[in-house]
Design an enzyme around this catalytic site. Structure first.
Site: not given
Length: 355
Positions: A52, A54, A77, A86, A156, A172, A198, A206
């Protein structure tokens, strides 16, 4: 005028953001160690199962950590999981003060770490830049409370809400600056989602560009098994989960698995149930990039927590393709509030969250 604690917490938040998109199902957390007004150690949670923030910041500080202050975005935690607690690492390091952004959202753990630190004689300050620290773990909190991933819908469109012209051309609609912001969004999540049409029409990968190590899981619904095997999401070797209906043949399922595609086969194609299954496998934050039918289905099922809306100063008219499938009466329309906005080149960007 900002305080020193706020300045240090901003540095911790900068560290935390380095982990966005990598830590699911854990939250992104950052920490800095401060002594005599200077930062001497930094750390952030890299991925689930790794140390983690810390203990990494403490290790980075070295021997000078004794008597220092640690500034951390989330309550440390207090239980042993894949890594030790931690709170114990902080006590063992001889740290004298802990500055915390926000408490652990898990009711079973909230405040427990603070109590343990105080019982050990360590000074604790809570709530520094609390809103910013809560914002960075919003997907984690949503998954904890609902069992479903946090869904951000990216749109968009033109001024009149069109996502393509009459021929289906969409590249675009928005300019280069807006498209770069989309790449940043892709790098901040652990999963991407687009609809069947799509994938078939646009053949997107992607993957963020540049990736900087990010490989978000691509979630691809293919209910009837219509997507060609050679589409990038099925053939380029990056992580993909294909969601298939039960009518899809075993031969197709095995072929996709042979190409490295993980398969989730469902009897009923309801998005609430599918998201529950995704949450159970640790998917925390999904960026959905459409198309219109998928966007409409998620909104109709009340499964979208956030919208990243990019608006181009163009008009396509009624022959352009609508941004949303379905429809609502005015008094039933989904409601969102604008939480931030910015001009990106010629385009406008709006970030909206559920009311």
């Amino acid at each position: 005028m900002t305080t020193k604690a706020e300045d240090w917490m901003r540095e911790a938040l900068t560290e935390a953001r380095k982990g966005l998109g990598f830590t699911a199902p854990n939250p992104a957390v950052g920490a800095v160690v401060v002594k005599e007004g200077k930062i001497i150690g930094r750390g952030y949670h890299h991925k689930a199962g790794a140390p983690h923030a810390e203990p990494l910041a403490i290790k980075n500080a070295g021997a000078a950590v004794k008597g220092a202050t640690i500034v951390v975005t989330l309550e440390p935690c207090s239980t042993t999981g894949k890594t030790p607690p931690c709170t114990q690492a902080i006590m063992n390091a001889g740290i004298k003060k802990v500055i915390i952004g926000c408490e652990d959202p898990n009711p079973s753990h909230a405040g427990r770490g603070l109590d343990l630190l105080r019982e050990a004689g360590i000074e604790v300050q809570v709530g520094v830049l609390e809103a910013e620290c809560q914002e960075i773990i919003r997907a984690f909190v949503h998954l904890q409370l609902t069992g479903r991933p946090y869904v951000t819908l990216k749109m968009a469109t033109t001024l009149d809400g069109r996502i393509a012209d009459a021929t289906g051309k969409s590249q675009w609609i928005t300019g280069a600056v807006a498209r770069e912001r989309v790449q940043e969004l892709r790098r901040s999540v652990d999963a991407m989602l687009v609809g069947t049409e799509t994938v078939m029409k646009d053949n997107p990968s992607l993957m963020p560009r540049p990736a900087y190590g990010h490989q978000p899981l691509r979630i691809i619904p293919d209910r009837q098994g219509r997507i060609p095997y050679n589409r990038k999401v099925f053939s380029d070797g990056f992580p993909t989960l294909g969601i298939l209906g039960t009518e899809v043949s075993e031969a197709r399922r095995k072929r996709l698995q042979g190409q490295g595609v993980e398969i989730l086969q469902v009897k009923r194609f309801g998005w609430a149930g599918i998201l529950k299954k995704l949450g159970a496998r640790g998917v925390q934050h999904i960026l959905c990039e459409g198309g219109g039918q998928l966007a409409g289905a998620l909104l109709k099922a009340d499964l979208v927590q956030e919208i990243e809306w990019f608006v181009a100063p163009k008009i396509l008219g009624e022959t352009g393709r609508a941004s949303m499938g379905g429809g609502w009466k005015l008094d039933k329309a989904p409601g969102f509030q604008v939480v931030s906005q910015e001009q990106l080149g010629e385009d406008m960007w709006l970030r909206l969250q559920q009311k």
